[in-house]
Design a protein around this motif. Structure first.
Motif, short mmCIF file in Angstrom:
data_model
loop_
_atom_site.label_atom_id
_atom_site.label_comp_id
_atom_site.label_asym_id
_atom_site.label_seq_id
_atom_site.Cartn_x
_atom_site.Cartn_y
_atom_site.Cartn_z
N GLN A 36 43.09 37.35 37.43
CA GLN A 36 42.18 36.91 38.48
C GLN A 36 41.39 38.07 39.05
O GLN A 36 40.19 37.98 39.29
CB GLN A 36 42.98 36.22 39.61
CG GLN A 36 43.52 34.84 39.26
CD GLN A 36 42.43 33.79 39.22
OE1 GLN A 36 41.30 34.04 39.58
NE2 GLN A 36 42.77 32.61 38.73
N THR A 40 37.36 38.53 38.88
CA THR A 40 36.52 38.75 40.08
C THR A 40 35.69 40.01 39.93
O THR A 40 34.49 40.02 40.23
CB THR A 40 37.40 38.84 41.33
OG1 THR A 40 38.17 37.64 41.47
CG2 THR A 40 36.54 39.04 42.57
N LYS A 43 32.88 39.41 37.50
CA LYS A 43 31.80 38.61 38.09
C LYS A 43 30.92 39.48 38.98
O LYS A 43 29.69 39.37 38.95
CB LYS A 43 32.39 37.46 38.91
CG LYS A 43 32.85 36.27 38.09
CD LYS A 43 33.34 35.14 38.98
CE LYS A 43 32.24 34.60 39.85
NZ LYS A 43 32.70 33.48 40.69
N GLU A 44 31.56 40.35 39.78
CA GLU A 44 30.79 41.23 40.66
C GLU A 44 29.94 42.20 39.85
O GLU A 44 28.77 42.45 40.17
CB GLU A 44 31.73 41.99 41.59
CG GLU A 44 32.40 41.11 42.64
CD GLU A 44 33.31 41.89 43.55
OE1 GLU A 44 33.51 43.10 43.30
OE2 GLU A 44 33.82 41.31 44.53
#
Length: 285
Positions: A36, A40, A43-44
């Motif tokens: 996870q 994240t 994605k950033e």
């Protein structure tokens, strides 16, 4: 006795199995947390990369436009020179007078290029300042571009309005406040707010069709910029184009979503820009 040993063995086996299962579960949970976190972070990084790519594409497009204009200017100069030489031969114009005419023409062209370059530079600074002020999440729903000397800020309708209405939602307030700050910082620019819709018919109280919806949405943004963020209303214009300015065909949901947008178009004040262009080059020295 044998029965007791059997029960004891069975209990021990179950406890051991439970222990192993608990360890496996904890390991899976830890692995899931790591995945996870990596997801994240990825994605950033992707959002940041997209923002950087968009800014780079904007700069490249602006440079390409400038290069094209310089080529056009050179072609115009060559044509003017050829014509001047022809006229000089036909009318017996002196070389000195011909040179003066060419120099005057060159000075005016350089003046126009300087004016255009100044405008392009301001647009790039404005765009970069706005892009840096927006969060990664906001950049997913806000598109900033410079096209032909004009700054276009395109906002998706689902981030601005309550569904099917022209009421601005709370989620949009932070983004609009950042855009308003940029507008207030650049006082020599006018701002056109342009509403756009897809081609799905709409008929509600006080909204007859997509023309109404696009105009009402643009008016809502104009009034928010004026009343909530202190933008001078004399600089603002609200307009709607209904369904007649699509970015993509309205044949898919993605296409319709792209077409449902509000554009904030920031342009140099035309009267001041034309006055600057009209000044003689000597007046700028």
């Amino acid at each position: 006795m044998k029965k007791s040993l059997f029960v004891f063995s069975l209990v021990a086996t179950m406890l051991a199995t439970s222990c192993v299962s608990k360890k496996d579960l904890e390991a899976c949970q830890n692995e899931n947390k790591a995945l996870q976190t990596n997801y994240t972070d990825t994605k950033e990084q992707l959002a940041n990369t997209k923002a950087q790519l968009a800014a780079a594409n904007t700069r490249v497009h602006s440079l390409e436009e400038q290069l094209s204009e310089m080529r056009s200017t050179n072609a115009t100069l060559q044509k003017s020179l050829d014509q001047s030489l022809t006229n000089a031969g036909q009318n017996n114009i002196s070389i000195e007078k011909l040179v003066d005419q060419i120099n005057e023409s060159n000075r005016y062209i350089r003046h126009l290029v300087e004016v255009k370059s100044k405008s392009d530079s301001l647009n790039m600074v404005l765009t970069n300042n706005l892009t840096r002020s927006l969060s990664k999440e906001e950049l997913k729903e806000v598109d900033v571009q410079v096209l032909k000397g004009v700054v276009y800020i395109s906002l998706a309708d689902n981030m601005l309005y309550e569904s099917g209405t022209y009421t601005i939602n709370k989620r949009a307030s932070q983004t609009l406040s950042k855009i308003a700050k940029i507008i207030k910082d650049y006082k020599d620019y006018d701002v056109l707010i342009e509403g756009n819709t897809d081609n799905v018919p709409i008929s509600r109280e006080n909204i007859r069709n997509n023309w109404d919806l696009s105009c009402l949405r643009a008016s809502s943004v104009v009034q928010a910029l004026q009343n909530d963020y202190g933008v001078d209303p004399k600089r603002l214009t609200a307009g709607g184009r209904g369904e007649y300015n699509p970015l993509q065909p309205n044949t898919t949901e993605i296409g319709k979503q792209r077409n449902r947008r509000t554009q904030i178009i920031i342009t140099p004040k035309l009267d001041e820009f034309m006055e600057l262009i009209g000044q003689a080059p000597e007046e700028n020295k």
